[in-house]
Design a protein around this motif. Structure first.
Motif, PDB file in Angstrom:
ATOM      1  N   ASP A  66       0.813  -1.214   0.000  1.00  0.00           N
ATOM      2  CA  ASP A  66       0.000   0.000   0.000  1.00  0.00           C
ATOM      3  C   ASP A  66       0.850   1.269   0.000  1.00  0.00           C
ATOM      4  O   ASP A  66       0.342   2.361   0.223  1.00  0.00           O
ATOM      5  CB  ASP A  66      -0.970  -0.002   1.187  1.00  0.00           C
ATOM      6  N   GLY A  67       2.144   1.121  -0.223  1.00  0.00           N
ATOM      7  CA  GLY A  67       3.048   2.263  -0.189  1.00  0.00           C
ATOM      8  C   GLY A  67       3.755   2.410   1.141  1.00  0.00           C
ATOM      9  O   GLY A  67       4.733   3.144   1.258  1.00  0.00           O
ATOM     10  N   TRP A  68       3.276   1.676   2.130  1.00  0.00           N
ATOM     11  CA  TRP A  68       3.859   1.765   3.462  1.00  0.00           C
ATOM     12  C   TRP A  68       4.150   0.381   4.024  1.00  0.00           C
ATOM     13  O   TRP A  68       5.208   0.135   4.572  1.00  0.00           O
ATOM     14  CB  TRP A  68       2.898   2.532   4.369  1.00  0.00           C
ATOM     15  N   ARG A  69       3.190  -0.530   3.872  1.00  0.00           N
ATOM     16  CA  ARG A  69       3.327  -1.877   4.431  1.00  0.00           C
ATOM     17  C   ARG A  69       3.215  -2.935   3.337  1.00  0.00           C
ATOM     18  O   ARG A  69       2.527  -2.745   2.342  1.00  0.00           O
ATOM     19  CB  ARG A  69       2.229  -2.150   5.468  1.00  0.00           C
ATOM     20  N   CYS A  70       3.864  -4.049   3.590  1.00  0.00           N
ATOM     21  CA  CYS A  70       3.844  -5.194   2.683  1.00  0.00           C
ATOM     22  C   CYS A  70       2.997  -6.296   3.333  1.00  0.00           C
ATOM     23  O   CYS A  70       3.359  -6.806   4.394  1.00  0.00           O
ATOM     24  CB  CYS A  70       5.257  -5.722   2.464  1.00  0.00           C
ATOM     25  N   HIS A  71       1.899  -6.649   2.703  1.00  0.00           N
ATOM     26  CA  HIS A  71       0.967  -7.614   3.280  1.00  0.00           C
ATOM     27  C   HIS A  71       0.873  -8.862   2.411  1.00  0.00           C
ATOM     28  O   HIS A  71       0.736  -8.766   1.190  1.00  0.00           O
ATOM     29  CB  HIS A  71      -0.429  -6.994   3.398  1.00  0.00           C
ATOM     30  N   LEU A  72       0.916 -10.013   3.058  1.00  0.00           N
ATOM     31  CA  LEU A  72       0.814 -11.300   2.377  1.00  0.00           C
ATOM     32  C   LEU A  72      -0.483 -11.994   2.787  1.00  0.00           C
ATOM     33  O   LEU A  72      -0.777 -12.111   3.978  1.00  0.00           O
ATOM     34  CB  LEU A  72       2.011 -12.178   2.735  1.00  0.00           C
ATOM     35  N   TYR A  73      -1.226 -12.410   1.788  1.00  0.00           N
ATOM     36  CA  TYR A  73      -2.488 -13.104   2.002  1.00  0.00           C
ATOM     37  C   TYR A  73      -2.578 -14.267   1.030  1.00  0.00           C
ATOM     38  O   TYR A  73      -1.933 -14.277  -0.007  1.00  0.00           O
ATOM     39  CB  TYR A  73      -3.696 -12.196   1.696  1.00  0.00           C
ATOM     40  N   ALA A  89       8.886 -20.619  -3.363  1.00  0.00           N
ATOM     41  CA  ALA A  89       9.070 -19.847  -4.598  1.00  0.00           C
ATOM     42  C   ALA A  89       8.124 -18.651  -4.647  1.00  0.00           C
ATOM     43  O   ALA A  89       8.519 -17.550  -5.052  1.00  0.00           O
ATOM     44  CB  ALA A  89       8.865 -20.752  -5.815  1.00  0.00           C
ATOM     45  N   LEU A  90       6.885 -18.850  -4.228  1.00  0.00           N
ATOM     46  CA  LEU A  90       5.931 -17.744  -4.203  1.00  0.00           C
ATOM     47  C   LEU A  90       6.364 -16.664  -3.221  1.00  0.00           C
ATOM     48  O   LEU A  90       6.297 -15.465  -3.527  1.00  0.00           O
ATOM     49  CB  LEU A  90       4.533 -18.254  -3.837  1.00  0.00           C
ATOM     50  N   LEU A  91       6.816 -17.063  -2.046  1.00  0.00           N
ATOM     51  CA  LEU A  91       7.245 -16.068  -1.053  1.00  0.00           C
ATOM     52  C   LEU A  91       8.499 -15.334  -1.512  1.00  0.00           C
ATOM     53  O   LEU A  91       8.623 -14.124  -1.292  1.00  0.00           O
ATOM     54  CB  LEU A  91       7.448 -16.727   0.306  1.00  0.00           C
ATOM     55  N   ARG A  92       9.419 -16.020  -2.156  1.00  0.00           N
ATOM     56  CA  ARG A  92      10.600 -15.332  -2.715  1.00  0.00           C
ATOM     57  C   ARG A  92      10.173 -14.274  -3.729  1.00  0.00           C
ATOM     58  O   ARG A  92      10.664 -13.141  -3.721  1.00  0.00           O
ATOM     59  CB  ARG A  92      11.555 -16.332  -3.369  1.00  0.00           C
ATOM     60  N   ALA A  93       9.245 -14.636  -4.609  1.00  0.00           N
ATOM     61  CA  ALA A  93       8.754 -13.689  -5.618  1.00  0.00           C
ATOM     62  C   ALA A  93       8.055 -12.505  -4.951  1.00  0.00           C
ATOM     63  O   ALA A  93       8.251 -11.346  -5.357  1.00  0.00           O
ATOM     64  CB  ALA A  93       7.813 -14.397  -6.593  1.00  0.00           C
ATOM     65  N   ALA A  94       7.268 -12.770  -3.925  1.00  0.00           N
ATOM     66  CA  ALA A  94       6.578 -11.692  -3.207  1.00  0.00           C
ATOM     67  C   ALA A  94       7.587 -10.774  -2.529  1.00  0.00           C
ATOM     68  O   ALA A  94       7.474  -9.540  -2.600  1.00  0.00           O
ATOM     69  CB  ALA A  94       5.613 -12.283  -2.168  1.00  0.00           C
ATOM     70  N   GLU A  95       8.582 -11.352  -1.883  1.00  0.00           N
ATOM     71  CA  GLU A  95       9.601 -10.551  -1.193  1.00  0.00           C
ATOM     72  C   GLU A  95      10.425  -9.730  -2.183  1.00  0.00           C
ATOM     73  O   GLU A  95      10.774  -8.580  -1.904  1.00  0.00           O
ATOM     74  CB  GLU A  95      10.479 -11.461  -0.342  1.00  0.00           C
ATOM     75  N   GLU A  96      10.723 -10.300  -3.330  1.00  0.00           N
ATOM     76  CA  GLU A  96      11.438  -9.539  -4.375  1.00  0.00           C
ATOM     77  C   GLU A  96      10.585  -8.360  -4.837  1.00  0.00           C
ATOM     78  O   GLU A  96      11.098  -7.262  -5.052  1.00  0.00           O
ATOM     79  CB  GLU A  96      11.786 -10.450  -5.551  1.00  0.00           C
ATOM     80  N   ARG A  97       9.302  -8.581  -4.994  1.00  0.00           N
ATOM     81  CA  ARG A  97       8.387  -7.490  -5.377  1.00  0.00           C
ATOM     82  C   ARG A  97       8.409  -6.399  -4.328  1.00  0.00           C
ATOM     83  O   ARG A  97       8.545  -5.214  -4.640  1.00  0.00           O
ATOM     84  CB  ARG A  97       6.972  -8.045  -5.543  1.00  0.00           C
ATOM     85  N   PHE A  98       8.283  -6.780  -3.068  1.00  0.00           N
ATOM     86  CA  PHE A  98       8.276  -5.796  -1.986  1.00  0.00           C
ATOM     87  C   PHE A  98       9.577  -5.005  -1.946  1.00  0.00           C
ATOM     88  O   PHE A  98       9.566  -3.784  -1.792  1.00  0.00           O
ATOM     89  CB  PHE A  98       8.060  -6.479  -0.638  1.00  0.00           C
ATOM     90  N   GLY A 106       7.607  -7.633   5.590  1.00  0.00           N
ATOM     91  CA  GLY A 106       6.383  -8.294   5.162  1.00  0.00           C
ATOM     92  C   GLY A 106       5.624  -8.832   6.353  1.00  0.00           C
ATOM     93  O   GLY A 106       6.234  -9.301   7.316  1.00  0.00           O
ATOM     94  N   ASP A 107       4.315  -8.716   6.306  1.00  0.00           N
ATOM     95  CA  ASP A 107       3.509  -9.359   7.334  1.00  0.00           C
ATOM     96  C   ASP A 107       2.494 -10.263   6.655  1.00  0.00           C
ATOM     97  O   ASP A 107       2.076 -10.019   5.534  1.00  0.00           O
ATOM     98  CB  ASP A 107       2.843  -8.354   8.276  1.00  0.00           C
TER      99      ASP A 107
END
Length: 141
Positions: A66-73, A89-98, A106-107
């Motif tokens: 959201d511009g401030w926090r990284c949320h994983l669902y 692999a999905l979490l690595r991709a998400a963390e790279e995005r963040f 990330g939370d």
């Protein structure tokens, strides 16, 4: 695992993703409908990541920023693909995005009773934060 492909979901994936969550995700959310996921993609088109193996959907994660926090669902892996590195692999991709977006932490939303998910999240380096609780208020019926 080298045949696993991670990609961003497109609007035409919505029905497949919703059906997948019924089989692979633990529980449902108030936003688990076509309109809810479409709004997510309208707001943040690269937030829903899909893992595919052999042309079949193997896993998903929503990596919302959201511009401030990284949320994983909605980290969900189909039972036939579990324990094969899909969640990692999905979490690595998400963390790279963040990281690329400037995110710092990330939370994750994880159900208390989902012991299988707890193992996956801990293995990825996540831990519960006991000083916080999630407070919710449904805005629609």
């Amino acid at each position: 695992m080298n045949d696993l492909a991670i990609r961003v979901a497109a609007p035409e994936d919505l029905d497949t993703v919703l059906a997948f969550w019924k089989d692979a995700a633990e529980g449902t959310s108030i936003s688990d409908d076509r309109d809810g996921v479409a709004r997510l993609l309208d707001r943040d088109p690269e937030s829903l990541l899909l893992a595919e193996r052999g042309g079949e959907l193997a896993g998903t994660v929503i990596a919302g920023f959201d511009g401030w926090r990284c949320h994983l669902y909605r980290l969900a892996v189909h039972p036939d693909h579990r324990r094969q590195g899909v969640a990692s692999a999905l979490l690595r991709a998400a963390e790279e995005r963040f990281t690329a977006l400037g995110g710092r932490r990330g939370d994750a939303m994880v159900l208390d009773h989902n012991a299988l998910a707890h193992h996956a999240w801990r293995a990825a380096g996540y831990a519960p934060q006991p000083e916080w609780s999630r407070w919710v208020k449904p805005l629609a019926s």
